[in-house]
Design a protein around this motif. Structure first.
Motif, PDB file in Angstrom:
ATOM      1  N   SER A  48       0.831  -1.214   0.000  1.00  0.00           N
ATOM      2  CA  SER A  48       0.000   0.000   0.000  1.00  0.00           C
ATOM      3  C   SER A  48       0.859   1.255   0.000  1.00  0.00           C
ATOM      4  CB  SER A  48      -0.933   0.011   1.223  1.00  0.00           C
ATOM      5  OG  SER A  48      -1.903  -1.005   1.102  1.00  0.00           O
ATOM      6  N   GLN A  96      -8.405   0.316  -0.302  1.00  0.00           N
ATOM      7  CA  GLN A  96      -8.949  -0.790   0.487  1.00  0.00           C
ATOM      8  C   GLN A  96     -10.244  -0.358   1.166  1.00  0.00           C
ATOM      9  OE1 GLN A  96      -4.966  -1.878   2.056  1.00  0.00           O
ATOM     10  NE2 GLN A  96      -5.858  -3.858   2.452  1.00  0.00           N
ATOM     11  N   ASP A 147      -6.165  -1.838  -4.779  1.00  0.00           N
ATOM     12  CA  ASP A 147      -5.459  -2.295  -3.584  1.00  0.00           C
ATOM     13  C   ASP A 147      -6.298  -3.344  -2.847  1.00  0.00           C
ATOM     14  OD1 ASP A 147      -3.745  -2.665  -1.493  1.00  0.00           O
ATOM     15  OD2 ASP A 147      -3.735  -0.590  -0.809  1.00  0.00           O
ATOM     16  N   GLU A 148      -5.882  -4.580  -2.917  1.00  0.00           N
ATOM     17  CA  GLU A 148      -6.576  -5.724  -2.316  1.00  0.00           C
ATOM     18  C   GLU A 148      -8.085  -5.680  -2.598  1.00  0.00           C
ATOM     19  OE1 GLU A 148      -5.126  -7.793   0.666  1.00  0.00           O
ATOM     20  OE2 GLU A 148      -3.304  -6.637   1.075  1.00  0.00           O
TER      21      GLU A 148
END
Ligand SMILES: Nc1ncnc2c1ncn2[C@@H]1O[C@H](COP(=O)(O)OP(=O)(O)O)[C@@H](O)[C@H]1O
Ligand SMILES: [Mg+2]
Length: 503
Positions: free
Chosen positions: A44, A86, A165-166
């Motif tokens: 991140s 996220q 991001d994820e």
């Protein structure tokens, strides 16, 4: 070779922590590029620098061969970057289209052109098959749809490089498949995707190349099809980790848990509808299913957290009318799905968390008073035995990573050697290395003669750990099959409620 996006020697420190160290990232135009690494590896942080939210202490960022210096996300957006974080950043009270055009509104003589805005957002959604009703309020949308709104927002600003991001951490398997279809459509349209994840099967399934980070450094960079799951895991963890669950055949013994005709909820479609389950000593029974098909309600009813009608017996004793604590005493251990809410309290110390539910034990209390030295000693023993990474038993669990927190809950639940263990999503949000340890622990419990009821949305986990598999669909047990004969394809069809084709 000209890279669409490149970093050279990027370094970022937070005080004593080096989050990124000399990171070289090379991303081609029109590819899906995985950025992999365990929790805390620095993924991140790297993405935040690419998106202008953080500035590198050292190193260069280049887009299409030109060095850039972003001082804000607006700078990055101006250079064709988009990012889905996220945690989503949408306004709940606004509609989808309002969220999307905010700050980039099409205007007509100084006024917002509402019709044109709606039409262009809807057109964009259609082009990439992002099924969203753009006039709905965000607060009424599911997590999966909100994520689509975030993607649309980036596309509306003409993002050529999209950072996710994820993105799958919050999705059900069905929503995940939908996201993958969108990613493919974007790639086919020539856009570049940075796909951040710690899940190996996702990397193998959707990405073209992969960069692996460990402790802030790049440990592997290669084309996905030239890599292997084993090589990626070794790059992530620094050691070789077994992906297969090592276990011998089960030797089921006496019936430990018997659930008969259990129903939770009312009306024509109760959350759990007339479910019967038997789990014997020495076997792992896995419940497979897409989230939201009654698994959570079933487990909560068995654990006593939710009312249900029907019979629940534990080693022949009727526990259906017992409270949670009484069921624990009767021999039920429970690793809950939502450990942050039901398994632990952030402000509690490790010793307190490990004690929860055991305050009445003779060894830990005297004359109604807690025996603090004994409690500390037990906590220290469990921390050591379970490889929990924490400074001391007096440290608060709120600071622990997901994997470590899960180890605390598992240590506590397994310490009381209950005949029945219920494990609900036992490795959700946990690092690869810790997953292996948790799986081994569950198998060891089985081999010690405990009955294990496992619920997992990860198909590979259900297949790898279980001896018998039950598929739950719309509140019912749709099928039962021996794990040794089950395949992913068959299980996938059953989880979607399609019994005919799976036969
Ligand atoms: N704002 C910050 N302040 C201090 N430390 C941070 C900050 N952001 C990240 N870190 C630390 O940097 C490391 C990398 O974190 P992060 O980039 O979030 O990893 P990942 O996304 O791979 O899980 C971790 O040790 C984390 O605790
Ligand atoms: Mg992260």
């Amino acid at each position: 070779m000209q890279w669409e996006l490149e970093t050279i020697g990027v370094t970022k420190r937070f005080g004593p922590v080096t989050a990124n160290e000399g990171v070289d990232l090379r991303v081609k135009k029109g590819e899906v590029h995985a950025v992999m690494g365990e929790n805390g590896a620095g993924k991140s942080t790297l993405m935040s620098m690419l998106y202008g939210l953080l500035q590198p202490d050292d190193g260069e960022i280049l887009i299409a061969g030109r060095q850039v210096h972003f001082t804000s996300a607006l700078d990055a957006i101006g250079h064709g970057l988009g990012m889905v974080h996220q945690a989503f950043q949408l306004f709940e009270e606004l509609t989808v289209w309002e969220n999307i055009v905010m700050g980039a509104e099409p205007a007509r003589r100084g006024f917002l052109d509402r019709r044109r805005a709606i039409a262009s957002v809807a057109g964009l959604a259609e082009r990439y098959d992002l099924k969203v009703d753009v006039t709905q309020r965000v607060r009424d949308l599911s997590v999966g749809i909100r994520q689509r709104v975030e993607i649309l927002k980036a596309l509306y600003r003409d993002a050529q490089i999209l950072i996710l991001d994820e993105p799958t951490a919050v999705l059900t398997p069905q929503e995940r498949d939908g996201l993958f279809a969108v990613i493919r459509a974007l790639r086919d349209d020539g856009r570049t995707i940075l796909f951040v994840t710690h899940k190996l099967h996702e990397v193998m399934e959707i990405t073209d190349s992969v960069t692996v980070l460990r402790q802030g450094r790049v440990t592997e960079r290669m084309a996905t099809k030239e890599s292997t799951p084993e090589a990626i895991i070794t790059a992530m963890t620094g050691r070789s980790v077994s992906l297969d669950v090592a276990k011998g055949p089960a030797t089921p013994g006496e019936i430990v848990l018997q659930v008969a005709g259990l129903t939770v909820g009312q009306g024509p479609k109760p959350a759990v509808a007339d479910v019967s389950i038997t789990v014997r000593a020495g076997e792992i029974v896995g419940i497979a299913g897409v989230a939201g098909n009654g698994q959570s309600e079933l487990i909560e009813a068995i654990a006593g957290l939710r009312p249900g009608s029907g019979r629940v017996t534990l080693k022949g004793r009727d526990i259906a009318s017992l409270r949670v604590a009484e069921r624990r005493e009767a021999g039920l251990a429970y690793i809950p799905e939502d450990r942050a809410a039901t398994g632990t309290a952030a402000g509690a110390t490790a010793a307190e968390t490990l004690l929860m539910g055991r305050q009445g034990d003779a060894a830990l209390s005297r004359g109604g008073l807690l025996n603090l030295p004994a409690i500390s000693e037990r906590a220290r023993r469990l921390i050591a035995q379970n490889d929990i990474r924490i400074s001391s038993e007096r440290a608060k669990v709120g600071t622990l990573s997901g994997g470590n927190l899960q180890k605390v809950v598992i240590a506590r639940e397994l310490d009381h050697e209950a005949p029945l263990l219920i494990a609900e999503q036992p490795t959700r949000g946990v690092d690869v290395g810790a997953i292996e340890a948790i799986h081994a622990r569950i198998v060891a419990e089985r081999d010690a003669g405990r009955a294990v009821l496992l619920v997992s949305a990860e198909m590979s986990e259900v297949l790898g750990l279980s001896d018998r598999i039950l598929v739950m669909y719309e509140g019912r047990i749709l099928a039962e099959l021996p794990a040794s004969e089950a395949t992913e394809a068959q299980l996938g069809l059953l989880m979607a409620g399609r019994t005919g084709e799976a036969a």
